[in-house]
Design a protein around this motif. Structure first.
Motif, PDB file in Angstrom:
ATOM      1  N   GLY A   1      39.033  41.940  39.005  1.00 25.99           N
ATOM      2  CA  GLY A   1      38.247  40.959  39.758  1.00 25.99           C
ATOM      3  C   GLY A   1      37.312  40.188  38.837  1.00 25.99           C
ATOM      4  O   GLY A   1      37.663  39.878  37.694  1.00 25.99           O
ATOM      5  N   THR A   2      36.092  39.939  39.308  1.00 29.30           N
ATOM      6  CA  THR A   2      35.099  39.231  38.501  1.00 29.30           C
ATOM      7  C   THR A   2      34.816  40.009  37.217  1.00 29.30           C
ATOM      8  O   THR A   2      34.792  41.241  37.223  1.00 29.30           O
ATOM      9  CB  THR A   2      33.773  39.132  39.293  1.00 29.30           C
ATOM     10  OG1 THR A   2      34.095  38.933  40.657  1.00 29.30           O
ATOM     11  CG2 THR A   2      32.914  38.005  38.767  1.00 29.30           C
TER      12      THR A   2
ATOM     13  N   LEU B   1      32.698  41.670  34.416  1.00 32.99           N
ATOM     14  CA  LEU B   1      31.337  42.190  34.241  1.00 32.99           C
ATOM     15  C   LEU B   1      30.775  41.692  32.915  1.00 32.99           C
ATOM     16  O   LEU B   1      31.366  41.898  31.859  1.00 32.99           O
ATOM     17  CB  LEU B   1      31.354  43.722  34.261  1.00 32.99           C
ATOM     18  CG  LEU B   1      30.024  44.408  33.919  1.00 32.99           C
ATOM     19  CD1 LEU B   1      28.958  44.086  34.955  1.00 32.99           C
ATOM     20  CD2 LEU B   1      30.217  45.908  33.801  1.00 32.99           C
TER      21      LEU B   1
ATOM     22  N   ALA C   1      30.611  48.743  38.632  1.00 37.24           N
ATOM     23  CA  ALA C   1      31.526  47.601  38.672  1.00 37.24           C
ATOM     24  C   ALA C   1      32.952  48.043  38.984  1.00 37.24           C
ATOM     25  O   ALA C   1      33.680  47.373  39.716  1.00 37.24           O
ATOM     26  CB  ALA C   1      31.476  46.849  37.347  1.00 37.24           C
TER      27      ALA C   1
ATOM     28  N   SER D   1      33.534  48.365  42.577  1.00 37.54           N
ATOM     29  CA  SER D   1      33.731  47.115  43.310  1.00 37.54           C
ATOM     30  C   SER D   1      34.844  46.274  42.673  1.00 37.54           C
ATOM     31  O   SER D   1      34.852  45.056  42.783  1.00 37.54           O
ATOM     32  CB  SER D   1      32.416  46.334  43.396  1.00 37.54           C
ATOM     33  OG  SER D   1      31.781  46.310  42.143  1.00 37.54           O
ATOM     34  N   SER D   2      35.753  46.988  41.996  1.00 35.60           N
ATOM     35  CA  SER D   2      36.969  46.360  41.449  1.00 35.60           C
ATOM     36  C   SER D   2      36.725  45.180  40.530  1.00 35.60           C
ATOM     37  O   SER D   2      37.474  44.204  40.535  1.00 35.60           O
ATOM     38  CB  SER D   2      37.893  45.904  42.585  1.00 35.60           C
ATOM     39  OG  SER D   2      38.238  46.992  43.366  1.00 35.60           O
ATOM     40  N   MET D   3      35.674  45.272  39.740  1.00 37.56           N
ATOM     41  CA  MET D   3      35.449  44.203  38.764  1.00 37.56           C
ATOM     42  C   MET D   3      36.210  44.501  37.487  1.00 37.56           C
ATOM     43  O   MET D   3      36.589  45.636  37.213  1.00 37.56           O
ATOM     44  CB  MET D   3      33.952  44.064  38.462  1.00 37.56           C
ATOM     45  CG  MET D   3      33.158  43.465  39.604  1.00 37.56           C
ATOM     46  SD  MET D   3      31.372  43.580  39.322  1.00 37.56           S
ATOM     47  CE  MET D   3      31.129  42.282  38.110  1.00 37.56           C
ATOM     48  N   GLU D   4      36.404  43.462  36.706  1.00 41.81           N
ATOM     49  CA  GLU D   4      37.066  43.587  35.414  1.00 41.81           C
ATOM     50  C   GLU D   4      36.041  44.101  34.403  1.00 41.81           C
ATOM     51  O   GLU D   4      35.026  43.442  34.159  1.00 41.81           O
ATOM     52  CB  GLU D   4      37.606  42.207  35.023  1.00 41.81           C
ATOM     53  CG  GLU D   4      38.017  42.030  33.586  1.00 41.81           C
ATOM     54  CD  GLU D   4      39.272  42.816  33.239  1.00 41.81           C
ATOM     55  OE1 GLU D   4      40.287  42.597  33.902  1.00 41.81           O
ATOM     56  OE2 GLU D   4      39.200  43.637  32.312  1.00 41.81           O
TER      57      GLU D   4
END
Length: 451
Positions: A329-330, A332, A368, A371-374
């Motif tokens: 996702g987004t 970090l 992160a 919340s499925s962030m990169e």
RNA sequence: GGCGACGUAGCCAAGUGGUCUAAGGCGGAGGUCUGCAAAACCUCUAUUCGGCGGUUCGAAUCCGCCCGUCGCCUCCA
């Protein structure tokens, strides 16, 4: 970068003579016994200094000596009935093996006193010619009263030193505080020919000869343990500045605090040593290293197994944060953490604060991930920080032989089936039994993991 | 005797004049997640920085005294 300078007891901005390279001389060990955790503290600290300077873009020339001729070596070799050379060679290898285990980078050069004798004699000769030293009997002494700045580093006056009753009076000396550059040999001692007869170098002169030979007349940083401030470094300054006629001998003098063990400092003379080899049978290298860096390098650190174990547990948190994540996702952004980390490193190597930043970042990464962030980039930043501190994040060595892995996998497969069938009693029995064998099971969303 | 360092939560350990009602770690308590765990995450765990005075609008941070611990002055990283 700011560094504390023992010379003026203040923190000052570090500017090397050459803007792209740094000349560092660190006092090494006298190799007559196993490398202990106190040594490890000192060399890990200077390794972090070196790594940080290199990260900052400097080309670091790091020279570290071995004092391989000395009274203790002679005594120990006699006790064991071997040659001095055999003894020192053994402990030099022990030192290297230990430093490798602790991921301490090799210095540029490791000169040994016994291999520099002609140059040492040359240095002494120069000092005699300029009136800074005088032969007396079979010895050569340094004339301390010729040095105006003597006592500056250790902040003591020559009067105090003379009045101190602990200075042994040698009738050959012009002045009780003069110290030996060359010691005439007694029977059965190793010796080299010299203009003053057979003998060996005094303790301090080798460092003057070696540092000027391999790094030049003036150093950027000279380091060592706090116990070397007096007399060793004080004498080194006097000799070196007399020899080169240049001041200062070293821009910055860095001294690490001494490792304590129980109520006393860990030292060869007290005999309360914990060898690194022994420490590494109980703790992983990363944990020991992180532990040594968990207090500021100028503070004394009290060594304990409990402390190491606590650090080992905390290290596992960092490793978990570095486990790859499939989320994309987004991205970090870890740049703020990196800036903080570097700022603390620049502030007189404030490793405790830098380490705190690593834990803050690890928490941020774990958050992160949820919340499925990169997080790959942030993880790389964390690894970079670890690398500056010399932390590898490698998994602890396990006693498990690789050929038992299929059996464990099979057990876990069966356990999965049991769980599917709601046979939790049996599933838990497998988990608990493996746990007793020190194999930890985690049921994750992507299936069970073991370690 | 001289020189120096240190004393911060149950433990380890940063911070050295205001953002400190004090970082981070270990340990502990509760919660989320989980079949239960583990791991991870969230919340809590020092209104207070050895004691007493002083300087300052303001001090854990500066000064003085006291108490305690340690190092160097001899080989030591």
């Amino acid at each position: 970068m700011k560094l504390y300078n023992t010379l003026n007891r203040t923190i000052e901005e570090f500017k090397p003579y050459n803007p792209t390279e740094v000349k560092v001389y660190v006092c090494g060990v006298t190799p007559y016994s196993s490398t202990h955790v106190g040594h490890a503290l000192s060399y890990v600290v200077f390794d972090v200094l070196r790594r940080y300077l290199e990260y900052s873009g400097f080309n670091v020339h790091h020279v570290q000596n071995f004092t391989d001729v000395d009274d203790k070596i002679i005594i120990k070799a006699k006790e064991e009935g071997i040659s001095e050379n055999e003894l020192t060679e053994r402990y030099i290898q022990d030192f290297f093996a230990t430093m490798d285990a602790l991921n301490v980078l090799r210095a540029t050069k490791y000169p040994r006193a016994t291999q520099e004798i002609p140059d040492i004699i040359e240095t002494i000769n120069t000092l005699i010619e300029s009136g800074h030293a005088y032969p007396a009997g079979a010895d050569v002494f340094f004339r301390v009263k010729e040095s105006i700045n003597y006592g500056e580093l250790s902040n003591r006056s020559t009067e105090d030193m003379i009045s101190g009753s602990r200075i042994e009076i040698d009738p050959n000396k012009e002045n009780p505080i003069d110290f030996a550059l060359w010691k005439g040999s007694k029977e059965g001692e190793p010796s080299w020919d010299s203009p003053w007869g057979p003998g060996r170098p005094g303790w301090h002169i080798e460092c003057t000869t070696m540092s000027t030979k391999y790094l030049g007349d003036q150093l950027d940083i000279h380091g060592g343990g706090m116990d070397l401030v007096f007399p060793h470094h004080e004498n080194e300054i006097a000799q070196s500045e007399a020899y080169t006629s240049k001041q200062p001998f070293s821009k910055i003098w860095m001294h690490n605090g001494l490792l304590q063990f129980g109520q006393d400092k860990m030292s060869k003379s007290i005999g309360n040593l914990v060898s690194v080899e022994e420490a590494l049978t109980k703790h992983q290298p990363d944990a020991l290293r992180l532990y040594l860096l968990s207090s500021h390098y100028r503070s004394p650190l009290n060594y304990s197994d409990e402390g190491c174990e606590a650090v080992a547990r905390s290290l596992q948190r960092l490793r978990v944060a570095l486990e790859p994540s499939a989320a994309n996702g987004t991205i970090l952004d870890a740049s703020a953490y990196k800036t903080k980390f570097l700022n603390h490193m620049s502030n007189d190597l404030d490793t405790p604060q830098s380490i705190a930043v690593m834990f803050d970042l690890a928490r941020e990464i774990n958050r992160a991930k949820e919340s499925s962030m990169e997080v790959a980039e942030a993880q790389n930043e964390l690894k970079t920080m670890g690398n500056i501190l010399g932390i590898t994040f490698s998994l602890p060595e396990t006693a498990i032989l690789s050929n038992v892995a299929p059996f464990i996998d099979l057990l876990l497969e069966i356990r999965q089936d049991l769980r599917q069938a709601n046979q939790y009693d049996l599933a838990d029995k497998i988990r608990n039994t493996l746990q007793d064998l020190n194999i930890n099971i985690e049921d994750t969303s992507t299936g069970p993991k073991w370690q």
